[in-house]
Design a protein around this motif. Structure first.
Motif, PDB file in Angstrom:
ATOM      1  N   VAL A 130     -48.101  34.902  22.512  1.00  0.00           N
ATOM      2  CA  VAL A 130     -48.193  34.977  21.054  1.00  0.00           C
ATOM      3  C   VAL A 130     -48.867  36.295  20.705  1.00  0.00           C
ATOM      4  N   ALA A 131     -48.112  37.208  20.084  1.00  0.00           N
ATOM      5  CA  ALA A 131     -48.661  38.517  19.714  1.00  0.00           C
ATOM      6  C   ALA A 131     -49.587  38.384  18.515  1.00  0.00           C
ATOM      7  N   THR A 132     -49.090  37.803  17.454  1.00  0.00           N
ATOM      8  CA  THR A 132     -49.860  37.509  16.242  1.00  0.00           C
ATOM      9  C   THR A 132     -49.397  36.143  15.759  1.00  0.00           C
ATOM     10  N   PRO A 133     -50.142  35.499  14.878  1.00  0.00           N
ATOM     11  CA  PRO A 133     -49.702  34.199  14.378  1.00  0.00           C
ATOM     12  C   PRO A 133     -48.280  34.255  13.830  1.00  0.00           C
ATOM     13  N   GLY A 134     -47.413  33.449  14.394  1.00  0.00           N
ATOM     14  CA  GLY A 134     -46.029  33.412  13.942  1.00  0.00           C
ATOM     15  C   GLY A 134     -45.088  34.329  14.673  1.00  0.00           C
ATOM     16  N   VAL A 135     -45.595  35.175  15.566  1.00  0.00           N
ATOM     17  CA  VAL A 135     -44.752  36.104  16.316  1.00  0.00           C
ATOM     18  C   VAL A 135     -44.904  35.815  17.805  1.00  0.00           C
ATOM     19  N   HIS A 136     -43.804  35.452  18.450  1.00  0.00           N
ATOM     20  CA  HIS A 136     -43.786  35.186  19.884  1.00  0.00           C
ATOM     21  C   HIS A 136     -43.033  36.307  20.587  1.00  0.00           C
ATOM     22  N   ARG A 158     -40.788  33.915  12.757  1.00  0.00           N
ATOM     23  CA  ARG A 158     -40.218  32.973  11.801  1.00  0.00           C
ATOM     24  C   ARG A 158     -40.332  33.566  10.402  1.00  0.00           C
ATOM     25  N   ALA A 159     -39.202  33.658   9.705  1.00  0.00           N
ATOM     26  CA  ALA A 159     -39.220  34.166   8.337  1.00  0.00           C
ATOM     27  C   ALA A 159     -39.853  33.134   7.405  1.00  0.00           C
ATOM     28  N   ARG A 160     -40.126  33.533   6.191  1.00  0.00           N
ATOM     29  CA  ARG A 160     -40.751  32.618   5.230  1.00  0.00           C
ATOM     30  C   ARG A 160     -39.896  31.391   4.995  1.00  0.00           C
ATOM     31  N   GLU A 161     -38.587  31.565   5.028  1.00  0.00           N
ATOM     32  CA  GLU A 161     -37.686  30.435   4.811  1.00  0.00           C
ATOM     33  C   GLU A 161     -37.553  29.556   6.051  1.00  0.00           C
ATOM     34  N   GLY A 162     -38.155  29.969   7.174  1.00  0.00           N
ATOM     35  CA  GLY A 162     -38.086  29.192   8.405  1.00  0.00           C
ATOM     36  C   GLY A 162     -37.093  29.707   9.410  1.00  0.00           C
TER      37      GLY A 162
END
Length: 289
Positions: A130-136, A158-162
């Protein structure tokens, strides 16, 4: 007269400090007041900051669940990115179009040479961080017919829309650290002939996918999934007790398939002693897990 004096009770008068008399008389009242005050303080504490049940240790330390969709997205990108044909560069751009959008170069920065081609034979995610929260960041192993085995690092967010999207350009990286196979610690060899006989017979029937014959050596309630490829057992090299202890053991065998291909294989078996006879409780894996 003397007898009357002897029968009379004697009264002794002694002096006590006044503070001791007052303490003995007031002590019960002080204790009741103290207990009442403690109860009021405890009630106030629970009202202001009520206790909350602690989260189970397992829940706190559990790893986040895998994002299979993101893993697949990284592999699909790696396959499209590494597959190109010099005579048709536009096909490469079209394959990468759904990934790059308008935020990256049309071909994700890969420009094929003047001649040649490359195809991806298979891909596999071999590492994740996990680089940053939400980015793998996934390390994808890709076997190509031109450059051989490559390792491509792909960042997926993951984009805002998922939905899934690339979080930047890829990177070529090295393979995860590895080392040659170790021989393991010194194991205690099984010296009981009856147990060795059961192990050899069970593995012979197991490798041959002979369920009916194997059932004679299985413990009550044991469930075993037979291999799809039938093999013939040629020799049992050694049978050792497992270092974990108990009635688990490992067996190294030599086997051969119907084409004549020979294999050296290692199997773990859970054994149990039933009425003085060794029986097999499990072989290598749990089919229900």
């Amino acid at each position: 007269m003397d007898g009357a004096r002897a029968g009379r009770a004697r009264v002794t008068v002694s002096a006590k400090p006044l503070w001791r008399i007052r303490l003995g008389r007031e002590l019960p009242r002080y204790l009741v007041c103290g207990l009442s005050l403690a109860g009021l303080l405890a009630s106030a504490r629970f009202a202001i900051a009520p206790p909350r049940p602690a989260a189970p240790a397992r829940a706190r330390s559990a790893a986040p669940p895998r994002d299979l969709a993101a893993e697949g997205y990284a592999q699909l990108f790696a396959r499209a990115y590494l597959t190109w044909e010099a005579s048709d560069p536009e096909a490469h751009r079209r394959a990468l179009g759904p990934f790059v959008g308008s935020g990256m170069e049309p071909d994700a920065g890969l420009q094929p040479p003047a001649g040649g081609e490359e195809r991806v034979q298979w891909t596999e995610v071999v590492q994740e961080r996990v680089a940053t929260p939400g980015v793998h960041v996934y390390t994808v192993a890709a076997q190509t017919d031109g450059a051989g085995l490559l390792y491509l690092s792909v960042s997926v967010a993951r984009a805002r829309e998922g939905g899934l999207e690339l979080a930047g350009y890829p990177a070529f990286v090295g393979a995860p650290a590895s080392a040659p196979a170790s021989a393991g610690g010194k194991l205690r060899e099984v010296g009981e002939p009856a147990l060795q006989t059961v192990v050899e017979r069970a593995l012979r029937n197991y490798l041959a996918a002979s369920g009916a014959e194997l059932a004679a050596d299985l413990a009550p309630g044991a469930r075993v999934s037979l291999p799809a490829q039938g093999l013939s057992l040629e020799a049992v090299q050694r049978v050792d007790w497992s270092p974990e202890g108990g009635d688990a053991l490992s067996a190294v065998v030599q086997a051969q398939d119907g084409r004549g291909v020979r294999y050296t294989l290692a199997y773990e078996l859970d054994m149990t002693l039933v009425a003085g006879r060794w029986e097999v409780a499990a072989i290598q894996m749990d089919p229900d897990a």
